[in-house]
Design an enzyme around this catalytic site. Sequence first.
Site, PDB file in Angstrom:
ATOM      1  N   HIS A  51       0.832  -1.200   0.000  1.00  0.00           N
ATOM      2  CA  HIS A  51       0.000   0.000   0.000  1.00  0.00           C
ATOM      3  C   HIS A  51       0.872   1.257   0.000  1.00  0.00           C
ATOM      4  CE1 HIS A  51      -2.773   2.897   2.175  1.00  0.00           C
ATOM      5  NE2 HIS A  51      -3.477   2.543   1.121  1.00  0.00           N
TER       6      HIS A  51
ATOM      7  N   HIS B 173      -0.922  10.098  -3.404  1.00  0.00           N
ATOM      8  CA  HIS B 173      -2.238   9.698  -2.904  1.00  0.00           C
ATOM      9  C   HIS B 173      -3.279  10.800  -2.987  1.00  0.00           C
ATOM     10  CE1 HIS B 173      -5.396   9.048   0.141  1.00  0.00           C
ATOM     11  NE2 HIS B 173      -5.349   7.818  -0.347  1.00  0.00           N
TER      12      HIS B 173
HETATM   13  O1  G3P Z   1      -6.587   1.581  -2.908  1.00  0.00           O
HETATM   14  C1  G3P Z   1      -6.727   0.829  -1.754  1.00  0.00           C
HETATM   15  C2  G3P Z   1      -6.613   1.807  -0.665  1.00  0.00           C
HETATM   16  O2  G3P Z   1      -5.409   2.463  -0.923  1.00  0.00           O
HETATM   17  C3  G3P Z   1      -7.754   2.752  -0.736  1.00  0.00           C
HETATM   18  O3  G3P Z   1      -7.596   3.762   0.098  1.00  0.00           O
HETATM   19  O4  G3P Z   1      -7.301   6.121   0.420  1.00  0.00           O
HETATM   20  O5  G3P Z   1      -5.395   4.596   0.769  1.00  0.00           O
HETATM   21  O6  G3P Z   1      -6.169   5.088  -1.531  1.00  0.00           O
HETATM   22  P1  G3P Z   1      -6.554   4.935  -0.080  1.00  0.00           P
HETATM   23 CA    CA Z   2      -5.090   3.620  -3.014  1.00  0.00          CA
END
Ligand code: G3P
Ligand code: CA
Length: 313
Positions: A27, A69
């Site tokens: 992530h 992000h």
């Molecule tokens: O894309 C999976 C997860 O990353 C979704 O949440 O806000 O971290 O992009 P975010």
């Molecule tokens: Ca994401």
Amino acid sequence: MKACTALLAFCCARLFAVEPAPTIIAHRGASGYLPEHTMAAKALAYAQGADYLEQDLVLTKDGALIVQHDVMLDSTTDVATRFPGRQRANGSFYAIDFTLAEVRQLRVLERFNPKTGKAVYAGRFPAGVGEFRINTFEEEIVFIQGLNKSTGRKVGIYPEVKLAAWHRQEGQDLSKKMLAVLARYGYATKTDLCYVQCFEYAELQRLRNELGWKGRLVLLAGGKTPLIDTDDGLKEIAKVVDGIGPALSAIAEGRKPTGLVERAHAVGLKVHPYTLRTDALPKGFTDGKDYYRFLTQEAKVDGLFTDFPDIAR
Ligand code: G3P
Ligand code: CA
């Protein structure tokens, strides 16, 4: 005989997309250890054994796809000190108001709250230090494909279309630009190691039905939505997407699975929830490995997003 078995295995792997199970998705890279979405965080995630590295995508003023992000630059860069006065009326600095050349001048920092200056995760990489930069989507693909060549591994990409409708309001088409890059680097079908993810179901429908994307799609869900909360919804989205990416809270309440994984599997959807953070565990879990074991062996998710790929591996 040995050669026949090897040939059979090779042909099967080419014919069917054999996914590592459970699939470990880094992530924003190994963001538990290094500032998110930096090349250093991606290299560490790769070395820690992630199967896929995630790229959140946003656009600059001159239409460059960058891996970042937020559409704002406030919480992860030194934009406020580097470009004072360039914020909008709401006080935020938007990537789409800066050229790629300007974005490249920014230092990426461990995520912080721009109002207080405090780190979001106190135990992570030190605040305000380091010489990290923002990467383009292409730079990151070249990096991952390079590592795949030098290591012989096959690590995939997991790009997220961020705020597609908002980007269109701002006059730019993020999905179209992303598809052009994917095509250029050989990601086109469901056997290629790429999942495209988005929170906007309308954009996923557009990608599949209008823009001709034939690769894998994942619908993200941040909260309650009939699209994943009901069987009819799941049946409907299964015509378009290959999997869902719900928040972990939708998978289980404490140690009791909610049944979402079973219902999604019943219509052929994979389930890749987000985000396992060993420094932000839910109630009932005090250990990241225990939580990982629960999610994969008891709740039976197909994979998951984690800031700590090493814990999962
Ligand atoms: O894309 C999976 C997860 O990353 C979704 O949440 O806000 O971290 O992009 P975010
Ligand atoms: Ca994401």
